[in-house]
Motif scaffolding. Structure first.
Motif, short mmCIF file in Angstrom:
data_model
loop_
_atom_site.label_atom_id
_atom_site.label_comp_id
_atom_site.label_asym_id
_atom_site.label_seq_id
_atom_site.Cartn_x
_atom_site.Cartn_y
_atom_site.Cartn_z
N LEU A 154 12.01 11.95 -2.91
CA LEU A 154 11.59 13.53 -2.05
C LEU A 154 10.48 13.67 -1.57
CD1 LEU A 154 13.93 15.74 -4.42
CD2 LEU A 154 14.60 14.90 -2.08
N GLU A 155 9.35 13.32 -2.27
CA GLU A 155 8.14 13.27 -2.10
C GLU A 155 7.36 11.92 -1.83
OE1 GLU A 155 6.33 16.02 -1.38
OE2 GLU A 155 8.08 17.26 -2.12
N SER A 156 7.27 11.59 -0.19
CA SER A 156 6.89 10.18 -0.29
C SER A 156 5.39 10.21 -0.14
CB SER A 156 7.27 9.80 1.53
OG SER A 156 6.93 10.73 2.27
N ASP A 157 5.04 8.85 -0.71
CA ASP A 157 3.60 8.51 -0.57
C ASP A 157 3.00 7.90 0.92
OD1 ASP A 157 1.08 7.72 -1.32
OD2 ASP A 157 1.50 6.03 -2.73
N ARG A 158 2.50 8.94 1.54
CA ARG A 158 2.18 8.69 3.01
C ARG A 158 1.06 7.66 3.03
NH1 ARG A 158 0.95 12.81 7.94
NH2 ARG A 158 1.28 11.23 9.48
N SER A 159 -0.07 7.87 2.24
CA SER A 159 -1.26 7.12 2.38
C SER A 159 -0.98 5.63 1.75
CB SER A 159 -2.27 8.05 1.68
OG SER A 159 -1.97 7.87 0.01
N GLY A 160 -0.07 5.64 0.73
CA GLY A 160 0.15 4.04 0.06
C GLY A 160 1.03 3.46 1.11
N ALA A 161 2.00 4.27 1.88
CA ALA A 161 2.89 3.29 2.81
C ALA A 161 2.08 2.77 3.86
CB ALA A 161 3.89 4.25 3.32
N ARG A 162 1.01 3.68 4.22
CA ARG A 162 0.19 3.14 5.45
C ARG A 162 -0.85 2.06 5.16
NH1 ARG A 162 -0.96 7.15 9.82
NH2 ARG A 162 0.89 8.50 10.11
N ALA A 163 -1.03 2.12 3.67
CA ALA A 163 -2.46 1.22 3.40
C ALA A 163 -1.46 -0.03 3.05
CB ALA A 163 -2.67 1.61 1.81
N GLY A 164 -0.17 -0.15 2.41
CA GLY A 164 0.66 -1.06 2.47
C GLY A 164 1.11 -2.04 3.80
N LEU A 165 0.92 -1.08 4.92
CA LEU A 165 1.17 -1.79 6.18
C LEU A 165 -0.21 -2.21 6.98
CD1 LEU A 165 4.01 0.69 7.52
CD2 LEU A 165 4.35 -1.74 7.07
#
Length: 227
Positions: free
Chosen positions: A172-183
């Motif tokens: 429900l609450e996504s880790d936006r910064s973590g997802a971007r860092a992973g990409l």
């Protein structure tokens, strides 16, 4: 000794393969010796599906593509129906792909086989007369969204709201910064998602247009990132 439960499933595209494999995993928890037959993709085959033919032969879209493969599709469906009638599974589950699976459900139900349809077609939005065929051929409709279940209840179709499987995989609450860092994207980089579809025909027709559009956007805004 009783025979192991035999479930027949038919999925017609990648999204159905995802839904079908998840359903198969859940069924195996309750019935470890269960047997699956029908048509599925690589994910369903990995869960134990004995696919009668490659699922990709059903992944068609648009009038031209359907007409070009109509004879093959009808022949495959006819043979599949007869095979399933001979096998007499405990239940048949058609996964989405209503233009292909609803007719199978109708014929199997007339032959005395219980039928389930998983993922409602958009009958509440257009071609509402299809609900008559669903009522005749389907013992149970499984819907992803609650308002769909209410629609079928009003139409006298047995229905259960089972929820969308993405609810189990997307927080429900996504880790936006973590997802971007992973990409490998900067936290403040503008990101564009390219989603041309799940069918091979869709990707083949739309992929080039998507890439051309991305190149034009990137020329105007070099800071853009695509996923």
């Amino acid at each position: 000794m009783t025979s192991p439960l035999c479930i027949a499933l038919v999925a017609g595209e990648a999204s159905g393969d995802i839904l079908g494999s998840g359903l198969m995993r859940a069924l195996k928890v309750r019935h470890p010796d269960i047997r699956f037959i029908g048509v599925g993709g690589p994910l369903m085959e990995a869960e134990g599906m004995q696919s009668s033919f490659p699922m990709e032969r059903l992944s068609v879209m648009g009038l031209v593509e359907v007409l070009g493969r109509l004879r093959e599709l009808l022949a495959r469906r006819k043979l599949l129906v007869q095979t399933l009638i001979d096998e007499k599974p405990d239940v048949f589950i058609g996964i989405d792909a209503p233009d292909f699976t609803l007719n199978i459900e109708l014929q199997l139900r007339r032959a005395g086989i219980k039928t389930v349809h998983y993922v409602s077609p958009s009958v509440w939005a257009w071609r509402q007369k299809r609900v008559l065929k669903i009522r005749e051929g389907c013992d149970l409709m499984l819907t992803l969204l609650p308002f769909e279940a209410r629609f079928y209840e009003e139409q006298g179709v047995p229905v259960r709201f089972v929820g969308h499987p993405l609810a189990d995989t997307i927080p429900l609450e996504s880790d936006r910064s973590g997802a971007r860092a992973g990409l490998g994207f900067a936290a403040d980089a503008p990101v564009v998602a390219l989603m041309p579809g799940s069918r091979g025909g869709e990707v083949g027709r739309l992929g080039g247009l998507f890439f051309d559009t991305a190149e034009l956007l990137l020329a105007r805004r070099p800071c853009l990132r695509f996923v």
